[in-house]
Scaffold this motif. Structure first.
Motif, mmCIF file in Angstrom:
data_model
loop_
_atom_site.group_PDB
_atom_site.id
_atom_site.type_symbol
_atom_site.label_atom_id
_atom_site.label_comp_id
_atom_site.label_asym_id
_atom_site.label_seq_id
_atom_site.Cartn_x
_atom_site.Cartn_y
_atom_site.Cartn_z
ATOM 1 N N ILE A 1 69.640 28.967 65.181
ATOM 2 C CA ILE A 1 70.988 28.147 64.517
ATOM 3 C C ILE A 1 72.127 29.319 64.562
ATOM 4 O O ILE A 1 72.156 30.244 63.816
ATOM 5 C CB ILE A 1 70.756 27.842 63.028
ATOM 6 C CG1 ILE A 1 69.588 26.685 63.134
ATOM 7 C CG2 ILE A 1 72.242 27.125 62.357
ATOM 8 C CD1 ILE A 1 69.284 26.466 61.577
ATOM 9 N N LEU A 2 73.115 29.181 65.327
ATOM 10 C CA LEU A 2 74.457 29.991 65.655
ATOM 11 C C LEU A 2 75.262 29.565 64.772
ATOM 12 O O LEU A 2 76.163 28.469 65.456
ATOM 13 C CB LEU A 2 74.521 30.233 67.185
ATOM 14 C CG LEU A 2 75.586 31.067 67.409
ATOM 15 C CD1 LEU A 2 75.388 32.484 67.032
ATOM 16 C CD2 LEU A 2 75.790 31.128 69.004
ATOM 17 N N ASP A 3 75.951 29.994 64.002
ATOM 18 C CA ASP A 3 76.893 29.635 63.174
ATOM 19 C C ASP A 3 77.112 28.193 62.940
ATOM 20 O O ASP A 3 78.090 27.553 62.835
ATOM 21 C CB ASP A 3 78.298 29.957 63.802
ATOM 22 C CG ASP A 3 78.614 31.679 63.993
ATOM 23 O OD1 ASP A 3 78.522 32.227 62.910
ATOM 24 O OD2 ASP A 3 78.350 32.189 65.025
ATOM 25 N N GLY A 4 75.991 27.547 62.499
ATOM 26 C CA GLY A 4 75.764 26.200 62.239
ATOM 27 C C GLY A 4 75.494 25.799 60.950
ATOM 28 O O GLY A 4 74.917 26.687 60.099
ATOM 29 N N SER A 5 76.263 24.852 60.391
ATOM 30 C CA SER A 5 76.375 24.440 59.126
ATOM 31 C C SER A 5 76.251 22.940 58.937
ATOM 32 O O SER A 5 77.175 22.532 59.773
ATOM 33 C CB SER A 5 77.319 25.211 58.068
ATOM 34 O OG SER A 5 77.414 24.559 56.844
ATOM 35 N N PRO A 6 75.697 22.099 57.726
ATOM 36 C CA PRO A 6 75.744 20.903 58.086
ATOM 37 C C PRO A 6 76.996 20.330 57.263
ATOM 38 O O PRO A 6 77.295 18.999 57.168
ATOM 39 C CB PRO A 6 74.258 20.500 57.190
ATOM 40 C CG PRO A 6 74.113 21.443 56.402
ATOM 41 C CD PRO A 6 74.459 22.682 57.308
ATOM 42 N N ARG A 7 77.674 21.325 56.470
ATOM 43 C CA ARG A 7 78.899 20.797 55.745
ATOM 44 C C ARG A 7 80.240 20.746 56.531
ATOM 45 O O ARG A 7 81.006 20.070 56.052
ATOM 46 C CB ARG A 7 79.070 21.882 54.492
ATOM 47 C CG ARG A 7 77.930 21.900 53.637
ATOM 48 C CD ARG A 7 78.224 23.004 52.519
ATOM 49 N NE ARG A 7 78.883 24.085 53.056
ATOM 50 C CZ ARG A 7 79.167 25.102 51.951
ATOM 51 N NH1 ARG A 7 79.345 24.902 50.690
ATOM 52 N NH2 ARG A 7 79.586 26.369 52.527
ATOM 53 N N GLY A 8 80.167 21.117 57.686
ATOM 54 C CA GLY A 8 81.476 21.115 58.294
ATOM 55 C C GLY A 8 81.400 21.850 59.876
ATOM 56 O O GLY A 8 80.443 22.021 60.152
ATOM 57 N N THR A 9 82.443 21.845 60.447
ATOM 58 C CA THR A 9 82.570 22.462 61.626
ATOM 59 C C THR A 9 83.589 23.554 61.684
ATOM 60 O O THR A 9 84.631 23.676 60.838
ATOM 61 C CB THR A 9 83.125 21.439 62.595
ATOM 62 O OG1 THR A 9 84.453 20.946 62.424
ATOM 63 C CG2 THR A 9 82.073 20.452 62.777
ATOM 64 N N ALA A 10 83.537 24.532 62.664
ATOM 65 C CA ALA A 10 84.412 25.602 62.678
ATOM 66 C C ALA A 10 85.873 25.262 63.184
ATOM 67 O O ALA A 10 86.947 25.719 62.545
ATOM 68 C CB ALA A 10 84.069 26.619 63.503
ATOM 69 N N LEU A 11 85.955 24.063 63.950
ATOM 70 C CA LEU A 11 87.397 23.536 64.344
ATOM 71 C C LEU A 11 87.581 22.411 63.373
ATOM 72 O O LEU A 11 86.947 21.516 63.110
ATOM 73 C CB LEU A 11 87.060 22.881 65.746
ATOM 74 C CG LEU A 11 88.372 22.210 66.339
ATOM 75 C CD1 LEU A 11 89.503 23.168 66.584
ATOM 76 C CD2 LEU A 11 88.040 21.441 67.587
ATOM 77 N N PRO A 12 88.887 22.490 62.815
ATOM 78 C CA PRO A 12 89.312 21.487 61.900
ATOM 79 C C PRO A 12 89.490 20.051 62.711
ATOM 80 O O PRO A 12 90.636 19.732 63.388
ATOM 81 C CB PRO A 12 90.375 21.836 61.184
ATOM 82 C CG PRO A 12 90.965 22.879 62.148
ATOM 83 C CD PRO A 12 89.729 23.701 62.900
ATOM 84 N N VAL A 13 88.636 19.132 62.758
ATOM 85 C CA VAL A 13 88.562 18.040 63.552
ATOM 86 C C VAL A 13 89.731 17.061 62.891
ATOM 87 O O VAL A 13 90.449 16.370 63.868
ATOM 88 C CB VAL A 13 87.292 17.419 63.716
ATOM 89 C CG1 VAL A 13 87.411 16.111 64.613
ATOM 90 C CG2 VAL A 13 86.380 18.385 64.252
#
Length: 483
Positions: free
Chosen positions: A281-293
């Motif tokens: 898991i590389l910088d992965g999180s179920p709460r959100g994304t790195a890019l503000p979609v």
């Protein structure tokens, strides 16, 4: 005898204006006394109220100009795929030249789409790594990681998910609808029937009956083809991963999930755990994304972010450096990739529970490593704590892999997969029919003659194969090959 005489009526006396008193003319009249000034102004002396019309007029003009400029900026981008490809910077064209495309199907009734991929390293390696990027990213961010792992004799593949990077971002979908449409729908149905049976059939109906014999109660199904952005959800992601692993013969794989790919691939991992050796898991999180979609979902804001380089760099500041952000902006903007990214963001499961997922039968036995940026250590620790069997490692830089930290991330992945026991791979030998063997033998002999006569024209060391003569890829450049 009395004499009566009639006298004329005397005229009424005219009213005469009274002459002013001579005394009053002799003395000048003094002006009437002024009232003493008061602290509160009277109603007549009040200042005029401010008119709001100029403000709203200029405000409307400014907003209209901004909207018009954004629309013009978005319309300036070339829509033709070939033109868009030819205008790419050298760094992206070089990245495309090092890859290949394969065919996958995202839904049962949908046509196949092209998925771009890059791969390096020995095919007979014990470790076969598949890197899946997150929302808004692409395989371009992991090209240096692929090269590093290949130097360590690890067969590594990075793909562009449908809707991202150089993969197809839209698909032609045929939609069916039954009847309806009101008056215009009925007229259109009459037109379609006349078109099907001929114009003279309609004239014959009018001459014989005075009207066109149209069956109103008949259920009519109209088909319409439209271009739709590819929106990947959990189900579509599972189909893509299954076909990629099967087509490229990667099982059992060491799966590297970046950012939002964790939530999109969770169901597929729990159902196909036999095809997986480990998960990173590389910088992965179920709460959100790195890019503000959400920024890309607002019409005017979207055009501003994608239209101006410095604005996109600020939005992506937490992900990567400015030089690499420009390449991501071009890939995201090209061929309406932003619609696919926004659609993918809407299908994310933000209520995904990592701790419950780790307790599933197919997941709790998988070796897992969590690699997170040292700038968000608390978020990385939270993910690692939800997975009891996970190993936690940090890396420098942002949440999207960059050129300066690619070797650091690659080293963490290599140390993890190298520590795992060697997998047992089954080699299945397929029996070739006699007629197919004859065709292959004839093709081999013709190839040998071609190489013998044109040996000076053959080049080695491309790193990938080319397709049959005349094959054109998605950009019409004659590069790539399909499976």
């Amino acid at each position: 005898m009395a004499i009566i005489t009639e006298e004329p009526e005397s005229p009424r006396p005219r009213l005469r204006k009274s002459k002013p008193n001579s005394k009053s003319n002799s003395k000048p009249t003094s002006p009437p006394p002024q009232p003493p000034p008061s602290a509160t102004p009277t109603k007549s002396a009040a200042a005029p109220s401010a008119n709001p019309f100029p403000f709203w007029f200029y405000f409307t003009i400014v907003v209209s100009l901004i909207t018009l400029s954004c629309v013009l900026l978005s319309s300036l981008s070339p829509q033709d795929p070939r033109t868009w490809f030819l205008n790419l910077p050298p760094i992206l064209r070089n990245h495309y030249s090092n890859g290949r495309t394969i065919k996958v199907q995202t839904a049962p009734n949908h046509p196949q789409v092209e998925v771009f991929s890059i791969q390096q390293g020995p095919i007979n390696s014990d470790s076969r790594v598949l890197i899946v990027h997150g929302i808004g990213c692409s395989s371009f961010a992991f090209q240096d990681v692929v090269k590093f792992l290949a130097r360590r004799n690890v067969h590594t593949v990075a793909i562009d998910l449908p809707g991202s990077g150089f993969s197809d971002k839209s698909i032609a979908v045929v939609e069916e609808s039954e009847g309806g449409g009101g008056l215009f729908g009925g007229l259109w149905d009459v037109y379609e029937e006349i078109k099907e049976k001929g114009l003279f059939w309609g004239f014959d109906q009018l001459v014989e009956q005075g009207f066109v014999d149209f069956e109103e109660n008949k259920v009519r199904v109209s088909k319409k083809e439209r271009i739709k952005a590819i929106e990947l959800g959990s189900e579509e992601m599972g189909r893509v991963l299954s076909q990629v692993v099967d087509t490229m013969e990667l099982a059992p794989i060491d799966l590297v999930l970046h950012d939002s790919a964790l939530g999109l691939s969770a169901n597929w991992i729990s159902e196909n755990w036999k095809l997986i050796r480990s998960v990173v898991i590389l910088d992965g999180s179920p709460r959100g994304t790195a890019l503000p979609v959400w920024v890309l979902g607002v019409p005017v804001v979207r055009e501003v972010v994608l239209g101006f380089r410095f604005v996109f760099e600020r939005v992506l500041a937490s992900c990567c450096t400015a030089s690499e952000a420009e390449a991501h902006r071009i890939l995201l903007k090209g061929r309406d990739g932003v619609s696919a990214v926004v659609g993918m963001g809407k299908k994310l499961n933000y209520s995904f529970d990592l701790s419950e997922w780790s307790k599933l039968d197919g997941v709790k036995g998988l070796p897992i490593q969590v690699i997170w940026s040292d700038e968000w250590t608390s978020e990385g620790r939270e993910v690692a704590d939800a997975l009891p069997q996970a190993k936690f490692v940090t890396h420098s830089g942002g949440r999207w892999t960059q050129e300066h930290n690619a070797e650091e991330v690659g080293e963490s992945i290599y140390e993890f997969v190298a520590s795992l026991p060697k997998p047992i791979r089954k080699v299945v030998q397929e029996t070739i029919p006699n007629h197919s063997r004859e065709v292959l033998t004839g093709a081999t002999s013709s190839d040998q003659q071609h190489h013998h006569h044109g040996g000076d024209d053959h080049h080695h060391g491309h790193g990938h194969d080319h397709g049959p003569p005349g094959y054109m890829d998605a950009y019409g450049m004659g590069h790539g090959w399909a499976v």
